[in-house]
Scaffold this motif. Structure first.
Motif, PDB file in Angstrom:
ATOM      1  N   GLY A   4       0.821  -1.195   0.000  1.00 42.65           N
ATOM      2  CA  GLY A   4       0.000   0.000   0.000  1.00 42.65           C
ATOM      3  C   GLY A   4       0.855   1.244   0.000  1.00 42.65           C
ATOM      4  O   GLY A   4       2.054   1.200  -0.277  1.00 42.65           O
ATOM      5  N   MET A   5       0.205   2.371   0.318  1.00 40.07           N
ATOM      6  CA  MET A   5       0.861   3.668   0.319  1.00 40.07           C
ATOM      7  C   MET A   5       0.629   4.343   1.671  1.00 40.07           C
ATOM      8  O   MET A   5      -0.472   4.257   2.226  1.00 40.07           O
ATOM      9  N   VAL A   6       1.672   4.993   2.186  1.00 41.16           N
ATOM     10  CA  VAL A   6       1.521   5.728   3.439  1.00 41.16           C
ATOM     11  C   VAL A   6       0.641   6.939   3.151  1.00 41.16           C
ATOM     12  O   VAL A   6       1.014   7.830   2.390  1.00 41.16           O
ATOM     13  N   LYS A   7      -0.550   6.933   3.723  1.00 39.93           N
ATOM     14  CA  LYS A   7      -1.519   8.006   3.506  1.00 39.93           C
ATOM     15  C   LYS A   7      -1.207   9.203   4.397  1.00 39.93           C
ATOM     16  O   LYS A   7      -1.280  10.349   3.966  1.00 39.93           O
ATOM     17  N   LYS A   8      -0.878   8.917   5.646  1.00 38.28           N
ATOM     18  CA  LYS A   8      -0.599   9.980   6.609  1.00 38.28           C
ATOM     19  C   LYS A   8       0.491   9.502   7.552  1.00 38.28           C
ATOM     20  O   LYS A   8       0.484   8.347   7.979  1.00 38.28           O
ATOM     21  N   TRP A   9       1.439  10.386   7.869  1.00 38.91           N
ATOM     22  CA  TRP A   9       2.487  10.071   8.829  1.00 38.91           C
ATOM     23  C   TRP A   9       2.647  11.249   9.772  1.00 38.91           C
ATOM     24  O   TRP A   9       2.875  12.371   9.336  1.00 38.91           O
ATOM     25  N   VAL A  10       2.523  10.983  11.079  1.00 38.98           N
ATOM     26  CA  VAL A  10       2.670  12.005  12.114  1.00 38.98           C
ATOM     27  C   VAL A  10       4.012  11.744  12.798  1.00 38.98           C
ATOM     28  O   VAL A  10       4.095  10.975  13.754  1.00 38.98           O
ATOM     29  N   ALA A  11       5.057  12.383  12.289  1.00 39.51           N
ATOM     30  CA  ALA A  11       6.426  12.096  12.723  1.00 39.51           C
ATOM     31  C   ALA A  11       6.634  12.337  14.213  1.00 39.51           C
ATOM     32  O   ALA A  11       7.285  11.534  14.890  1.00 39.51           O
ATOM     33  N   ASP A  12       6.086  13.427  14.743  1.00 40.08           N
ATOM     34  CA  ASP A  12       6.328  13.732  16.156  1.00 40.08           C
ATOM     35  C   ASP A  12       5.607  12.783  17.104  1.00 40.08           C
ATOM     36  O   ASP A  12       5.945  12.699  18.274  1.00 40.08           O
ATOM     37  N   ARG A  13       4.649  12.024  16.594  1.00 36.89           N
ATOM     38  CA  ARG A  13       3.945  11.045  17.423  1.00 36.89           C
ATOM     39  C   ARG A  13       4.320   9.610  17.067  1.00 36.89           C
ATOM     40  O   ARG A  13       3.965   8.670  17.769  1.00 36.89           O
TER      41      ARG A  13
END
Length: 67
Positions: A4-13
């Protein structure tokens, strides 16, 4: 192995969501599911396994690899 594809990434969390190529709902992904020192970005193509989280009981990605 699903992909699949990374839709959303929250780096600080340290978490995000994968949109599976096969369709269906987005899959939760935690930084611990990636190899040490690897951090994805939105739009990255990945392969992964799916397992049930022991604590929450929800399904999540494991053994995530950026391709």
């Amino acid at each position: 192995m699903p992909s699949g594809m990374v839709k959303k990434w929250v780096a600080d969390r340290g978490f995000g969501f994968i949109t599976p190529d096969a369709g269906g709902g987005d899959v939760f992904m935690h930084i611990k599911a990636l190899p040490r020192g690897v951090e994805p970005h939105e739009g990255a193509r990945v392969t992964y396994d799916v397992a049930q989280d022991a604590q929450s009981g929800k399904m999540q990605a494991t053994n995530v690899r950026i391709i």
